[in-house]
Scaffold this active site. Sequence first.
Site, PDB file in Angstrom:
ATOM      1  N   SER A   1       0.842  -1.201   0.000  1.00 19.04           N
ATOM      2  CA  SER A   1       0.000   0.000   0.000  1.00 19.04           C
ATOM      3  C   SER A   1       0.873   1.244   0.000  1.00 19.04           C
ATOM      4  CB  SER A   1      -0.910   0.000   1.230  1.00 19.04           C
ATOM      5  OG  SER A   1      -1.645   1.209   1.274  1.00 19.04           O
ATOM      6  N   HIS A  43      -1.538  -0.995  -4.169  1.00 21.10           N
ATOM      7  CA  HIS A  43      -2.784  -0.505  -3.578  1.00 21.10           C
ATOM      8  C   HIS A  43      -2.634   0.993  -3.304  1.00 21.10           C
ATOM      9  CE1 HIS A  43      -6.478  -1.096  -1.141  1.00 21.10           C
ATOM     10  NE2 HIS A  43      -5.945  -0.245  -0.280  1.00 21.10           N
ATOM     11  N   ASP A  86      -4.677   4.338  -1.683  1.00 21.39           N
ATOM     12  CA  ASP A  86      -5.779   4.751  -0.814  1.00 21.39           C
ATOM     13  C   ASP A  86      -6.154   6.198  -1.090  1.00 21.39           C
ATOM     14  OD1 ASP A  86      -6.203   2.445   0.943  1.00 21.39           O
ATOM     15  OD2 ASP A  86      -4.120   2.788   1.512  1.00 21.39           O
ATOM     16  N   MET A 139      -8.511   9.195   0.060  1.00 15.01           N
ATOM     17  CA  MET A 139      -9.328   9.619   1.212  1.00 15.01           C
ATOM     18  C   MET A 139      -9.804  11.046   0.986  1.00 15.01           C
ATOM     19  SD  MET A 139      -6.988   8.187   4.300  1.00 15.01           S
ATOM     20  CE  MET A 139      -6.230   6.557   4.236  1.00 15.01           C
ATOM     21  N   HIS A 166      -8.446   2.172  -3.957  1.00 16.59           N
ATOM     22  CA  HIS A 166      -9.427   2.044  -2.864  1.00 16.59           C
ATOM     23  C   HIS A 166      -9.978   3.434  -2.546  1.00 16.59           C
ATOM     24  CE1 HIS A 166      -9.851   0.976   1.745  1.00 16.59           C
ATOM     25  NE2 HIS A 166     -11.004   1.262   1.193  1.00 16.59           N
ATOM     26  N   MET A 184     -11.943   5.753  -0.480  1.00 18.32           N
ATOM     27  CA  MET A 184     -12.610   6.032   0.799  1.00 18.32           C
ATOM     28  C   MET A 184     -13.252   7.401   0.643  1.00 18.32           C
ATOM     29  SD  MET A 184      -9.674   4.484   3.267  1.00 18.32           S
ATOM     30  CE  MET A 184      -8.551   4.313   1.905  1.00 18.32           C
ATOM     31  N   GLY A 187      -2.946   4.475   8.145  1.00 17.35           N
ATOM     32  CA  GLY A 187      -2.085   3.307   8.169  1.00 17.35           C
ATOM     33  C   GLY A 187      -1.573   3.060   9.580  1.00 17.35           C
ATOM     34  N   GLY A 246      -5.475  -3.537   6.390  1.00 16.94           N
ATOM     35  CA  GLY A 246      -5.367  -2.899   7.692  1.00 16.94           C
ATOM     36  C   GLY A 246      -4.712  -3.807   8.711  1.00 16.94           C
ATOM     37  N   GLY A 247      -3.512  -3.448   9.150  1.00 15.70           N
ATOM     38  CA  GLY A 247      -2.816  -4.248  10.152  1.00 15.70           C
ATOM     39  C   GLY A 247      -2.358  -5.606   9.652  1.00 15.70           C
TER      40      GLY A 247
HETATM   41  C1  DX5 Z   1      -6.285   2.318   5.730  1.00 17.33           C
HETATM   42  C2  DX5 Z   1      -5.927   1.979   4.307  1.00 17.33           C
HETATM   43  C3  DX5 Z   1      -4.893   0.938   4.168  1.00 17.33           C
HETATM   44  C4  DX5 Z   1      -3.547   1.277   4.768  1.00 17.33           C
HETATM   45  C5  DX5 Z   1      -3.127   0.055   5.507  1.00 17.33           C
HETATM   46  O1  DX5 Z   1      -7.436   3.103   5.768  1.00 17.33           O
HETATM   47  O2  DX5 Z   1      -7.074   1.531   3.577  1.00 17.33           O
HETATM   48  O3  DX5 Z   1      -4.728   0.509   2.817  1.00 17.33           O
HETATM   49  O4  DX5 Z   1      -2.557   1.592   3.821  1.00 17.33           O
HETATM   50  O5  DX5 Z   1      -2.013   0.358   6.248  1.00 17.33           O
HETATM   51  P1  DX5 Z   1      -1.338  -0.690   7.232  1.00 17.33           P
HETATM   52  O6  DX5 Z   1      -0.950  -1.895   6.434  1.00 17.33           O
HETATM   53  O7  DX5 Z   1      -0.177   0.084   7.741  1.00 17.33           O
HETATM   54  O8  DX5 Z   1      -2.346  -1.026   8.298  1.00 17.33           O
HETATM   55 ZN    ZN Z   2      -6.759   0.614   1.493  1.00 18.83          ZN
END
Ligand code: DX5
Ligand code: ZN
Length: 226
Positions: free
Chosen positions: A8, A33, A35, A37, A66, A68, A144, A177-178
């Site tokens: 990501s 990936h 993100d 936002m 993705h 959001m 993240g 996520g995580g």
């Molecule tokens: C969070 C994002 C994730 C983020 C994940 O809202 O959608 O794609 O990059 O980050 P990590 O892997 O650090 O949890």
């Molecule tokens: Zn994401």
Amino acid sequence: MDVRILPSLLAADFGCLADGCRRAETAGGDALHLDIMDGHFVPNLSFGGDVVAMARRATRLPLNVHLMMEQPDRYVDRFVDAGAATVLIHIEASCPVADVLAAIRRRGAACGVTLKPGTPAAAVAPLLGLVDEVLVMTVEPGYGGQAFMAGMLPKLATIRRAANALGRRELTLMVDGGIDVATAALCAAQGANAFVAGSSLFRLADMGAGVRAMRAAAAASLRTEP
Ligand code: DX5
Ligand code: ZN
């Protein structure tokens, strides 16, 4: 079923995002990936279409975008045109979700639907025949580096079983996520086959070793009939 690892870009150094794209490719990631936002659907802001277009120039990896966003329908054309291979929207967004998924495909990309942690598996059942990917958030979206929510594991199994029952055995079931080596294995055991990972991969000096370890752990645990 293939295991796919998606670094990501949110966890890359924003001072050199093109290098982050290239690191993900060199490391053996299957897709990148990204993100997006909007500061409304989630409290945070990240980046927009120009960064997706930059990533399209920087790497040959497919771009998994993705959104959001509260109103993704206003922007899906922009992201497909910028080079997204797949565009994911949230089922909780304020738009006619099924229509927007169809619009993504008409524009020429694959489509996916994403569920926040509070949204039950049953909500996605009517859409399983319409999407290429289902993304189960394993943290509250927006940032993240958060801790994996183990409470999402039963949701994965429920969605995989529902997809199998519809004959959609090839459905990509993704988590975000995580995700690290250990949590990827837990998710794979419940039917997830695609793994978005930001901080756990980008913080490594050798991201390639991290991708290989995550792929091996997930493949060893993958159960597509959980
Ligand atoms: C969070 C994002 C994730 C983020 C994940 O809202 O959608 O794609 O990059 O980050 P990590 O892997 O650090 O949890
Ligand atoms: Zn994401």
